[in-house]
Design a protein around this motif. Structure first.
Motif, PDB file in Angstrom:
ATOM      1  N   CYS A  61       0.835  -1.212   0.000  1.00  0.00           N
ATOM      2  CA  CYS A  61       0.000   0.000   0.000  1.00  0.00           C
ATOM      3  C   CYS A  61       0.865   1.256   0.000  1.00  0.00           C
ATOM      4  O   CYS A  61       0.558   2.219  -0.694  1.00  0.00           O
ATOM      5  CB  CYS A  61      -0.903   0.029   1.224  1.00  0.00           C
ATOM      6  N   ARG A  62       1.936   1.230   0.787  1.00  0.00           N
ATOM      7  CA  ARG A  62       2.806   2.416   0.846  1.00  0.00           C
ATOM      8  C   ARG A  62       3.443   2.677  -0.517  1.00  0.00           C
ATOM      9  O   ARG A  62       3.516   3.819  -0.973  1.00  0.00           O
ATOM     10  CB  ARG A  62       3.898   2.239   1.909  1.00  0.00           C
ATOM     11  N   ALA A  63       3.887   1.626  -1.182  1.00  0.00           N
ATOM     12  CA  ALA A  63       4.504   1.792  -2.506  1.00  0.00           C
ATOM     13  C   ALA A  63       3.487   2.400  -3.470  1.00  0.00           C
ATOM     14  O   ALA A  63       3.806   3.301  -4.254  1.00  0.00           O
ATOM     15  CB  ALA A  63       4.998   0.439  -3.023  1.00  0.00           C
ATOM     16  N   ALA A  64       2.240   1.918  -3.378  1.00  0.00           N
ATOM     17  CA  ALA A  64       1.203   2.400  -4.293  1.00  0.00           C
ATOM     18  C   ALA A  64       0.851   3.861  -4.000  1.00  0.00           C
ATOM     19  O   ALA A  64       0.767   4.684  -4.923  1.00  0.00           O
ATOM     20  CB  ALA A  64      -0.043   1.521  -4.161  1.00  0.00           C
ATOM     21  N   VAL A  65       0.655   4.175  -2.718  1.00  0.00           N
ATOM     22  CA  VAL A  65       0.269   5.546  -2.352  1.00  0.00           C
ATOM     23  C   VAL A  65       1.410   6.513  -2.701  1.00  0.00           C
ATOM     24  O   VAL A  65       1.171   7.603  -3.244  1.00  0.00           O
ATOM     25  CB  VAL A  65      -0.096   5.634  -0.853  1.00  0.00           C
ATOM     26  N   ALA A  66       2.647   6.113  -2.415  1.00  0.00           N
ATOM     27  CA  ALA A  66       3.791   6.984  -2.714  1.00  0.00           C
ATOM     28  C   ALA A  66       3.883   7.246  -4.216  1.00  0.00           C
ATOM     29  O   ALA A  66       4.122   8.381  -4.645  1.00  0.00           O
ATOM     30  CB  ALA A  66       5.082   6.349  -2.198  1.00  0.00           C
ATOM     31  N   ALA A  67       3.657   6.207  -5.023  1.00  0.00           N
ATOM     32  CA  ALA A  67       3.732   6.382  -6.483  1.00  0.00           C
ATOM     33  C   ALA A  67       2.619   7.310  -6.960  1.00  0.00           C
ATOM     34  O   ALA A  67       2.835   8.161  -7.842  1.00  0.00           O
ATOM     35  CB  ALA A  67       3.638   5.024  -7.178  1.00  0.00           C
ATOM     36  N   ALA A  68       1.420   7.167  -6.374  1.00  0.00           N
ATOM     37  CA  ALA A  68       0.311   8.046  -6.772  1.00  0.00           C
ATOM     38  C   ALA A  68       0.599   9.485  -6.342  1.00  0.00           C
ATOM     39  O   ALA A  68       0.359  10.434  -7.099  1.00  0.00           O
ATOM     40  CB  ALA A  68      -0.999   7.553  -6.156  1.00  0.00           C
ATOM     41  N   ALA A  69       1.136   9.647  -5.131  1.00  0.00           N
ATOM     42  CA  ALA A  69       1.470  10.998  -4.643  1.00  0.00           C
ATOM     43  C   ALA A  69       2.563  11.609  -5.520  1.00  0.00           C
ATOM     44  O   ALA A  69       2.636  12.838  -5.672  1.00  0.00           O
ATOM     45  CB  ALA A  69       1.925  10.924  -3.188  1.00  0.00           C
ATOM     46  N   GLY A  70       3.381  10.754  -6.126  1.00  0.00           N
ATOM     47  CA  GLY A  70       4.449  11.222  -7.013  1.00  0.00           C
ATOM     48  C   GLY A  70       3.967  11.530  -8.422  1.00  0.00           C
ATOM     49  O   GLY A  70       4.772  11.889  -9.293  1.00  0.00           O
ATOM     50  N   GLY A  71       2.675  11.334  -8.701  1.00  0.00           N
ATOM     51  CA  GLY A  71       2.129  11.750  -9.999  1.00  0.00           C
ATOM     52  C   GLY A  71       1.664  10.629 -10.913  1.00  0.00           C
ATOM     53  O   GLY A  71       1.207  10.873 -12.024  1.00  0.00           O
TER      54      GLY A  71
END
Ligand code: SAH
Length: 268
Positions: A61-71
């Protein structure tokens, strides 16, 4: 930029909804447990995918959220429905710690629906869904819910019924159910719903207790007092024919009439 949490349905192939297919097609990155990524990789060959092992839900989940927050447009995939013992809740929780992103949950066919359709129509009346996994929930809580659902004569659908590490879970659960449900209660289970090796079995509650075939790829169904086998199919009647025969909806049931609803205006 945007994160979608996508339920793949039990089998992922033909059980994938149109919305789920579209969400995956539009994602720059797909994140999921390796077994589920494997189910969709062939259908989306050029898609960037990150697969992680079991018990790595938070990292995933963290990898996914971080990637989404990154654009990026990210899809997190789960089997069945993502909001039923899936990642949807955890995604919302983890996202609190990151810059705001748009999150959308795309519903999928949960194992209860997929398995019920294979067995016949066991969920046509009130049912309770209970997971027997005590990894995140104390067994005391699970046992209290089993007891309450059995006592109230719900049809009961069991997720995570048994695994190598929890070989006794199903037997212990059945012992609780047998305090309130008759030994001959009609039950069924389906392994690998919608996947290769799909297997459906109907049996009594007493036989379910000692069954050794049920595993973590299985969903179990325990009937209510009306559930029956019709041509080998597990069916819980909704009550239409019974009502027509008795001429009165309340007759022929064990249940007292429910209290009449009071409206606010009547109370005042
Ligand atoms: N989000 C999933 C449930 C995950 S919990 C859903 O909505 O279906 C994992 C449990 O779901 C398994 O132990 C099993 O009980 C059930 N399950 C999921 N997929 C299944 C399948 N294809 N066949 C049988 N049971 C399945």
């Amino acid at each position: 930029m945007k994160l979608t949490v996508v339920g793949l349905g039990p089998g992922a192939g033909e059980d994938l909804t149109g919305r789920a297919r579209q969400a995956i097609a539009q994602a720059d990155l797909v994140v999921g447990y390796s077994a589920y990524i494997a189910l969709i990789r062939d259908a989306f060959p050029n898609k960037e995918m990150i697969s992680t092992g079991m018990k790595q839900e938070e990292a995933r989940c963290r990898a996914a959220v971080a990637a989404a927050a990154g654009g990026k447009n990210v899809a997190v995939v789960c089997s069945g429905d993502a909001g039923i013992y899936g990642m949807a809740g955890l995604v919302y929780e983890v996202a609190q710690e990151y810059p705001p992103i748009e999150i959308e949950v795309i519903p999928g066919i949960t194992a209860a629906c997929g398995g019920a359709a294979v067995l016949g129509a066991p969920l046509t009346h009130d049912f309770a869904v209970i997971s027997l996994s005590d990894l995140l929930t104390p067994w005391q809580t699970i046992s209290r819910r089993l007891e309450a659902a059995a006592e109230a004569d719900f049809v009961i659908c069991l997720y995570n019924p048994r695994s190598r590490g929890r070989a006794e879970a199903l037997r212990r659960a059945c012992d609780i159910l047998l305090r309130h449900k008759p030994a001959e209660t009609v039950c069924g289970f389906v392994r690998n719903i919608g996947r290769e090796g799909e297997q459906a079995v109907t049996l009594t509650l007493e036989a379910l207790r000692d069954n050794e075939e049920v595993d973590m790829f299985t969903t179990v169904f325990v009937g209510n007092r009306q559930t029956m086998l019709l041509n080998g199919r597990m069916v819980t009647p909704r009550g239409y024919l019974q009502r027509a025969r008795s001429g009165d909806a309340a007759e022929g049931t064990d249940c007292p009439e429910p209290p009449a609803y009071e409206t606010k205006a009547e109370k005042e």
